[in-house]
Design an enzyme around this catalytic site. Sequence first.
Site, PDB file in Angstrom:
ATOM      1  N   GLU A 266       0.845  -1.203   0.000  1.00 41.39           N
ATOM      2  CA  GLU A 266       0.000   0.000   0.000  1.00 41.39           C
ATOM      3  C   GLU A 266       0.879   1.251   0.000  1.00 41.39           C
ATOM      4  O   GLU A 266       0.519   2.273  -0.589  1.00 41.39           O
ATOM      5  CB  GLU A 266      -0.952  -0.006   1.201  1.00 41.39           C
ATOM      6  CG  GLU A 266      -1.942  -1.177   1.239  1.00 41.39           C
ATOM      7  CD  GLU A 266      -2.752  -1.367  -0.037  1.00 41.39           C
ATOM      8  OE1 GLU A 266      -3.037  -0.362  -0.726  1.00 41.39           O
ATOM      9  OE2 GLU A 266      -3.081  -2.526  -0.367  1.00 41.39           O
ATOM     10  N   HIS A 269       1.622   2.155  -3.511  1.00 41.84           N
ATOM     11  CA  HIS A 269       0.501   2.899  -4.111  1.00 41.84           C
ATOM     12  C   HIS A 269       0.528   4.350  -3.642  1.00 41.84           C
ATOM     13  O   HIS A 269       0.329   5.282  -4.422  1.00 41.84           O
ATOM     14  CB  HIS A 269      -0.834   2.294  -3.672  1.00 41.84           C
ATOM     15  CG  HIS A 269      -1.215   1.035  -4.387  1.00 41.84           C
ATOM     16  ND1 HIS A 269      -1.345   0.959  -5.755  1.00 41.84           N
ATOM     17  CD2 HIS A 269      -1.529  -0.209  -3.920  1.00 41.84           C
ATOM     18  CE1 HIS A 269      -1.720  -0.280  -6.101  1.00 41.84           C
ATOM     19  NE2 HIS A 269      -1.829  -1.001  -5.001  1.00 41.84           N
ATOM     20  N   GLU A 295      -0.595  -0.645  -9.808  1.00 37.88           N
ATOM     21  CA  GLU A 295      -0.153  -1.902  -9.214  1.00 37.88           C
ATOM     22  C   GLU A 295       1.326  -2.166  -9.511  1.00 37.88           C
ATOM     23  O   GLU A 295       2.002  -2.841  -8.731  1.00 37.88           O
ATOM     24  CB  GLU A 295      -1.032  -3.049  -9.735  1.00 37.88           C
ATOM     25  CG  GLU A 295      -0.993  -4.303  -8.907  1.00 37.88           C
ATOM     26  CD  GLU A 295      -1.571  -4.154  -7.489  1.00 37.88           C
ATOM     27  OE1 GLU A 295      -2.187  -3.104  -7.204  1.00 37.88           O
ATOM     28  OE2 GLU A 295      -1.401  -5.077  -6.688  1.00 37.88           O
TER      29      GLU A 295
HETATM   30 ZN    ZN Z   1      -2.476  -2.997  -4.891  1.00 36.90          ZN
END
Ligand code: ZN
Length: 501
Positions: A266, A269, A295
């Site tokens: 995360e 991201h 991603e």
């Molecule tokens: Zn992801």
Amino acid sequence: MGEHVERLKQHLYRYHDLQAANSVLSWDQEVYMPPKGIEARGEQMATLAAMAHEIFTSAETGRLLEAAEAEVAGMDYDSDEASLVRVLRRDYDKMVKIPTELIAEQARITAQAFVAWREARQQANYQLFQPHLQKVVDWNYKVVDILGYKEHPYDTLLDFYEPGMTTAEVARLFGELKAGLVPLLQDIVARGKPVDDSFFSQEYPEDRQWDVSMAALREIGYDFSRGRQDKTAHPFTTTFSVNDVRVTNRFMRNRPQSSFFSAVHEGGHALYEQGVNPAYDRTALMGGATLGVHESQSRLWENIVGRSRNFWRYFLPVFRAFFPEQMEGVTLERFYRAINKVEPSFIRVEADEVTYNLHIFVRFELEQALITGDLHVADVPDAWNAKYQAYLGITPPDDAQGCLQDVHWSHGTLGYFPTYALGNLMAAQLYAQAQKEIPDLEESFARGEFSLLLGWLREKVHWHGTKFTAAELMQRITGGSIEAQPLLDFLRAKYTEIYEL
Ligand code: ZN
């Protein structure tokens, strides 16, 4: 900035503010909201979504967009103005066809579907979720009907998450990937060289896991003055502005590696969203290019960096300081092999790098069958289990570990899953390119220095926001298209060493 582009931009501020407010409501729903708040919350989110949609698809937006297009004609493709107008035109032409009522309906369906999914997963009871999934699939049928398609109805859904990508192209890439992954997995299994990760199966106190996850986020460069971490059932990252990008995580007492890699994932991201040109805030250029590119960032940090030997040369002493008893006698080599253990398993988010994409192939095929009508919602559990047997050689013991494990369908999204595997492909391509351009990159991780990689990603990927499609970005950065071979090369080399193939 030209007068008309500026007017268009200002006209859409309200749209972006409503969208951001809706994201806060959605974040709260998953982090804090008590279960009985769901009905009112569903209505609140439906209202905001409908208002946002009305502004975005208004005749006024259409007029301003046309005037802005005339103004940017002849400007550089890469310029902020031309890019903003191009991205808005793409989204406008699609969204203007979707009636506001359908947008509100989606918000209502998914608010309830999410709560039902959480309950169904807890009880491993698919029946609780089935009627909601039916509504989600029906809603997606309607969208495909309205928007139409050229080759495959799934193209229309995929295009929401991975603009420009087609089902046929994904199938081609996945075919290549499958052709390389299946023999690699067979070699690993045949080698029969056991990896001992038993030291993970002990009690790792949750508060310590929390501290480690916070330390990991800090190390890779996540800015806590512009974000925070909270607990949820299913980890995710959400953005309210370039200065407020939040991550979530979940903690299991005997799986410290799960919360650790979730934090780095995360965090990847979030680094992307925190790294977008701040001038794009409150515009359509804010955010990640596509979900696949998004991603690629999370998987690059989680797997290529986070599961590397060099990363742990630096971070193992930190980890050990939090868990001195549990880590007693665990060497770097033993740890490195444990976090890279390859084993067919039921849960996608816990899967190793080699088997992960097989989980995606299952979902890609089932979703296509759902949208063509070849698969009925009632038959999803059986179809799911049959595909797991075919691809991974295992059958889930219940639906919680099978078709109920992922949150995505409860969010109303079909067509999202392939972006995970596309992200894996792009992560390997980007990393190979970064290695060519940055001498000493691998070694920098061993020194706890992640700014070389982050700086490179900022410049090449993050800064541009949504300006380019995935194909355009990859062309600019690597000089080629999205391909499967770099990931296969990376995995073959890494696991040949670990498993002595
Ligand atoms: Zn992801």
